[in-house]
Enzyme design. Structure first.
Site, PDB file in Angstrom:
ATOM      1  N   GLU A  43       0.893  -1.242  -0.138  1.00  0.00           N
ATOM      2  CA  GLU A  43      -0.170   0.164   0.164  1.00  0.00           C
ATOM      3  C   GLU A  43       0.862   1.226  -0.021  1.00  0.00           C
ATOM      4  O   GLU A  43       1.877   1.417   0.819  1.00  0.00           O
ATOM      5  CB  GLU A  43      -0.881   0.065   1.149  1.00  0.00           C
ATOM      6  CG  GLU A  43      -1.736   1.154   1.374  1.00  0.00           C
ATOM      7  CD  GLU A  43      -2.553   1.240   2.732  1.00  0.00           C
ATOM      8  OE1 GLU A  43      -3.000   0.311   3.239  1.00  0.00           O
ATOM      9  OE2 GLU A  43      -2.590   2.319   3.265  1.00  0.00           O
ATOM     10  N   ARG A  47       0.754  10.648   0.957  1.00  0.00           N
ATOM     11  CA  ARG A  47       1.377  11.646   1.951  1.00  0.00           C
ATOM     12  C   ARG A  47       2.131  12.563   1.327  1.00  0.00           C
ATOM     13  O   ARG A  47       2.724  13.324   1.944  1.00  0.00           O
ATOM     14  CB  ARG A  47       1.680  10.881   3.070  1.00  0.00           C
ATOM     15  CG  ARG A  47       0.809  10.138   3.630  1.00  0.00           C
ATOM     16  CD  ARG A  47       1.066   9.609   5.199  1.00  0.00           C
ATOM     17  NE  ARG A  47       0.215   8.805   5.592  1.00  0.00           N
ATOM     18  CZ  ARG A  47       0.129   8.340   6.792  1.00  0.00           C
ATOM     19  NH1 ARG A  47       0.852   8.425   7.790  1.00  0.00           N
ATOM     20  NH2 ARG A  47      -0.957   7.496   7.084  1.00  0.00           N
ATOM     21  N   LYS A 131     -11.355  -0.547   7.463  1.00  0.00           N
ATOM     22  CA  LYS A 131      -9.906  -0.417   8.339  1.00  0.00           C
ATOM     23  C   LYS A 131     -10.396   0.120   9.600  1.00  0.00           C
ATOM     24  O   LYS A 131     -11.220   0.843   9.886  1.00  0.00           O
ATOM     25  CB  LYS A 131      -9.218   0.617   7.575  1.00  0.00           C
ATOM     26  CG  LYS A 131      -7.975   1.295   8.122  1.00  0.00           C
ATOM     27  CD  LYS A 131      -7.103   2.057   7.262  1.00  0.00           C
ATOM     28  CE  LYS A 131      -5.852   2.799   8.077  1.00  0.00           C
ATOM     29  NZ  LYS A 131      -5.010   3.173   7.054  1.00  0.00           N
TER      30      LYS A 131
HETATM   31  C1  3PG Z   1      -1.508   4.162   7.797  1.00  0.00           C
HETATM   32  O1  3PG Z   1      -1.569   5.190   6.975  1.00  0.00           O
HETATM   33  O2  3PG Z   1      -2.544   3.160   7.991  1.00  0.00           O
HETATM   34  C2  3PG Z   1      -0.914   4.142   8.938  1.00  0.00           C
HETATM   35  O3  3PG Z   1       0.014   5.501   9.388  1.00  0.00           O
HETATM   36  C3  3PG Z   1      -0.002   2.985   9.419  1.00  0.00           C
HETATM   37  O4  3PG Z   1       0.467   3.232  10.586  1.00  0.00           O
HETATM   38  P1  3PG Z   1       1.624   2.549  11.290  1.00  0.00           P
HETATM   39  O5  3PG Z   1       2.873   3.740  10.802  1.00  0.00           O
HETATM   40  O6  3PG Z   1       1.347   2.839  12.768  1.00  0.00           O
HETATM   41  O7  3PG Z   1       1.848   1.322  11.018  1.00  0.00           O
END
Ligand code: 3PG
Length: 216
Positions: A43, A47, A131
């Site tokens: 995924e 960002r 999710k």
């Molecule tokens: C996401 O975008 O789903 C989360 O930021 C992932 O979270 P994590 O960095 O705590 O795994």
């Protein structure tokens, strides 16, 4: 890809590395090492401005990885992700406009929920795979166990705060159909090009998941 196909693939391999691509040169070596470790998903999060290009590179190389687009918060991002080959989409929250667009495009969209209210909103849009975000601070595996009774027909992909240490708490739950996280390919290791370490983490994570899957 249809949601049913995505769920079948997740059944074979729960883990979804979530990656924000800082440097496009890292995309191919990262995908190669994930594939070698036995990971089946990647995924890429919207960002930064690299997300669409990263998806495009991955699509062109035909890796054996199902490609997701993450952090989809606007319709433009959703359109860009589809154009660049995303096979499913994930959002930290709930945006009706995007849900409807993805439905028209026949592409699975997985909205983020953290409460019974948001579960109900998603269900009202016809969605059953959600999710759970941010999982760690929203109740973690205890929350998932608590909602399993009333929401017996809903499946979750917990993400946010998952690590090698707590992965097992989630992997055994019957309402968990996927587990997402940056812990599988941490930004610091990608930026250091430490592919061996990413390989080691992914192999360990897969072995934890394979031992615990459906053990509840
Ligand atoms: C996401 O975008 O789903 C989360 O930021 C992932 O979270 P994590 O960095 O705590 O795994």
């Amino acid at each position: 890809m249809k949601m049913e196909q995505l769920l079948l693939k997740l059944k074979q391999s729960l883990l979804i590395p979530v990656v924000a691509v800082d440097n496009l040169e890292s995309v191919i070596p990262l995908a190669q090492i994930l594939e070698k470790a036995g990971i089946k998903f990647l995924e890429i999060t919207y960002r930064n401005e690299n997300a669409g290009k990263a998806l495009q590179i991955l699509k062109e190389q035909h890796f054996d990885l199902t490609l997701g687009a993450g952090t989809i918060r606007t319709l433009d991002q959703a359109k860009d992700a589809i154009e660049n080959g995303a096979q499913f989409m994930v959002s930290p929250g709930f945006n009706r406009e995007i849900i409807q667009y993805c439905h028209q495009q026949d592409i699975p969209f997985i909205p983020g929920v953290d409460s019974t209210l948001s579960i109900e909103l998603a269900v009202a849009e016809g969605l059953r795979t959600l999710k759970f975000f941010p999982a760690g601070i929203s109740g973690g595996s205890k929350w998932l166990k608590a909602v399993k009774g009333p929401y017996f027909d809903i499946k979750f992909i917990p993400t946010g705060g998952i690590s090698i240490e707590n992965l097992g708490d989630y992997a055994s739950l019957s309402n968990v159909v996927g587990i997402g996280g940056s812990f599988l390919a941490p930004k610091s290791l990608i930026n250091q090009k430490d592919w061996d370490q990413i390989f080691t983490i992914c192999v360990e994570a897969l072995s934890i998941v394979n031992k615990l899957k459906n053990k509840e």
